[in-house]
Design a protein around this motif. Sequence first.
Motif, PDB file in Angstrom:
ATOM      1  N   LEU A   6      -8.262  -4.240   1.067  1.00  0.00           N
ATOM      2  CA  LEU A   6      -6.925  -4.373   0.503  1.00  0.00           C
ATOM      3  C   LEU A   6      -6.624  -3.108  -0.298  1.00  0.00           C
ATOM      4  N   VAL A   7      -5.503  -2.462   0.013  1.00  0.00           N
ATOM      5  CA  VAL A   7      -5.110  -1.221  -0.661  1.00  0.00           C
ATOM      6  C   VAL A   7      -3.870  -1.484  -1.504  1.00  0.00           C
ATOM      7  N   THR A   8      -3.926  -1.091  -2.773  1.00  0.00           N
ATOM      8  CA  THR A   8      -2.782  -1.238  -3.665  1.00  0.00           C
ATOM      9  C   THR A   8      -2.645   0.028  -4.508  1.00  0.00           C
ATOM     10  N   ASN A   9      -1.706   0.020  -5.446  1.00  0.00           N
ATOM     11  CA  ASN A   9      -1.534   1.149  -6.364  1.00  0.00           C
ATOM     12  C   ASN A   9      -0.623   0.719  -7.510  1.00  0.00           C
ATOM     13  N   ASP A  10      -0.297   1.674  -8.394  1.00  0.00           N
ATOM     14  CA  ASP A  10       0.697   1.364  -9.426  1.00  0.00           C
ATOM     15  C   ASP A  10       1.907   2.282  -9.356  1.00  0.00           C
ATOM     16  N   GLY A  29     -12.239   3.377  10.422  1.00  0.00           N
ATOM     17  CA  GLY A  29     -12.346   2.219  11.288  1.00  0.00           C
ATOM     18  C   GLY A  29     -12.330   0.899  10.554  1.00  0.00           C
ATOM     19  N   TRP A  30     -11.976   0.923   9.273  1.00  0.00           N
ATOM     20  CA  TRP A  30     -11.933  -0.293   8.486  1.00  0.00           C
ATOM     21  C   TRP A  30     -10.648  -1.067   8.766  1.00  0.00           C
ATOM     22  N   SER A  31     -10.708  -2.361   8.569  1.00  0.00           N
ATOM     23  CA  SER A  31      -9.528  -3.214   8.678  1.00  0.00           C
ATOM     24  C   SER A  31      -8.751  -3.123   7.376  1.00  0.00           C
ATOM     25  N   VAL A  32      -7.495  -2.674   7.452  1.00  0.00           N
ATOM     26  CA  VAL A  32      -6.731  -2.337   6.241  1.00  0.00           C
ATOM     27  C   VAL A  32      -5.478  -3.200   6.132  1.00  0.00           C
ATOM     28  N   THR A  33      -5.269  -3.757   4.952  1.00  0.00           N
ATOM     29  CA  THR A  33      -4.017  -4.402   4.573  1.00  0.00           C
ATOM     30  C   THR A  33      -3.522  -3.735   3.295  1.00  0.00           C
ATOM     31  N   LEU A  97     -13.341  -5.365   0.001  1.00  0.00           N
ATOM     32  CA  LEU A  97     -13.236  -4.184  -0.853  1.00  0.00           C
ATOM     33  C   LEU A  97     -11.779  -3.997  -1.232  1.00  0.00           C
ATOM     34  N   LEU A  98     -11.533  -3.616  -2.496  1.00  0.00           N
ATOM     35  CA  LEU A  98     -10.181  -3.247  -2.921  1.00  0.00           C
ATOM     36  C   LEU A  98     -10.152  -1.763  -3.259  1.00  0.00           C
ATOM     37  N   LEU A  99      -9.140  -1.067  -2.758  1.00  0.00           N
ATOM     38  CA  LEU A  99      -8.906   0.337  -3.075  1.00  0.00           C
ATOM     39  C   LEU A  99      -7.567   0.448  -3.795  1.00  0.00           C
ATOM     40  N   SER A 100      -7.506   1.275  -4.825  1.00  0.00           N
ATOM     41  CA  SER A 100      -6.281   1.424  -5.609  1.00  0.00           C
ATOM     42  C   SER A 100      -5.975   2.904  -5.805  1.00  0.00           C
ATOM     43  N   GLY A 101      -4.752   3.310  -5.460  1.00  0.00           N
ATOM     44  CA  GLY A 101      -4.348   4.709  -5.577  1.00  0.00           C
ATOM     45  C   GLY A 101      -3.636   5.166  -4.296  1.00  0.00           C
ATOM     46  N   VAL A 102      -3.680   6.426  -3.984  1.00  0.00           N
ATOM     47  CA  VAL A 102      -4.148   7.522  -4.833  1.00  0.00           C
ATOM     48  C   VAL A 102      -3.089   7.745  -5.896  1.00  0.00           C
TER      49      VAL A 102
END
Length: 254
Positions: A6-10, A29-33, A97-102
């Motif tokens: 899961l990808v988010t940001n501010d 190759g990751w599954s991304v939302t 996994l959660l990713l936040s940014g860039v």
Amino acid sequence: MSPHVLVTNDDGIDSPGLAALARSAAKLGWSVTVAAPDVEASGTSAGLTAATTDRHVTTTPVTLPGLPEVTAHAVAAHPALIALIGCHGAFGTPPDLLLSGVNHGANIGRAILHSGTVGATLTASINGVPAIAVSLDVPLNPVEAPHWDTAEAVLATLLPLATDLTPGQVLNINIPDLPLDQVRPPRWARLAAQGRVRSDVTRQDDASILVGNTVVDDPLEPGTDAALLAEHHTTVSPVRSVADTPAPDLRLPD
């Protein structure tokens, strides 16, 4: 196994940095939302704020540049709330996994407490999901376009670290806003007590207070994220969400 991310940001759903981070994950190759605030939500820390007063969270499907196959949502909520509901399956399968940014601008020092970028990762952490916050060291008054291409190139080598994170672990990454050939190797970095940008609070009159940011030139403590980033290293800082500490040596009343 390929993680579901899961990808988010501010900075909001339209931020080039969000698309850069999502592309970096997809290229592995990751599954991304993607689920990000529909408007900028910088400085919101881990606040669980939604745009509506009745606590309903509205979402709108969007397509990100260069990512037509990635499911993306513009969400009327702050990033920490997006992380919370995402970890509970609001956007499909709960993420591995959660990713936040860039983020547009560095998140360094103990002031990362106030960052919505970092707040999302700390929220994921207390829900058992490992997370990485990523920021590009864009200055307060940039004279050229941010080097999002540099961020993607650096992430191609650093994001694979995520597959070895344990549940709830958090990394805070800061990337120099420079051409790739000027970026020095990544370094583990502890958080600085103070960063290069600090809050500037001014009483305007009896009814208003101006809160802004100012750049300071104080010496930077060696080995900290602030110092290493100023030396053009990408910095990687392990950080921890809320946790209890040993009780102080104080006698409580009977």
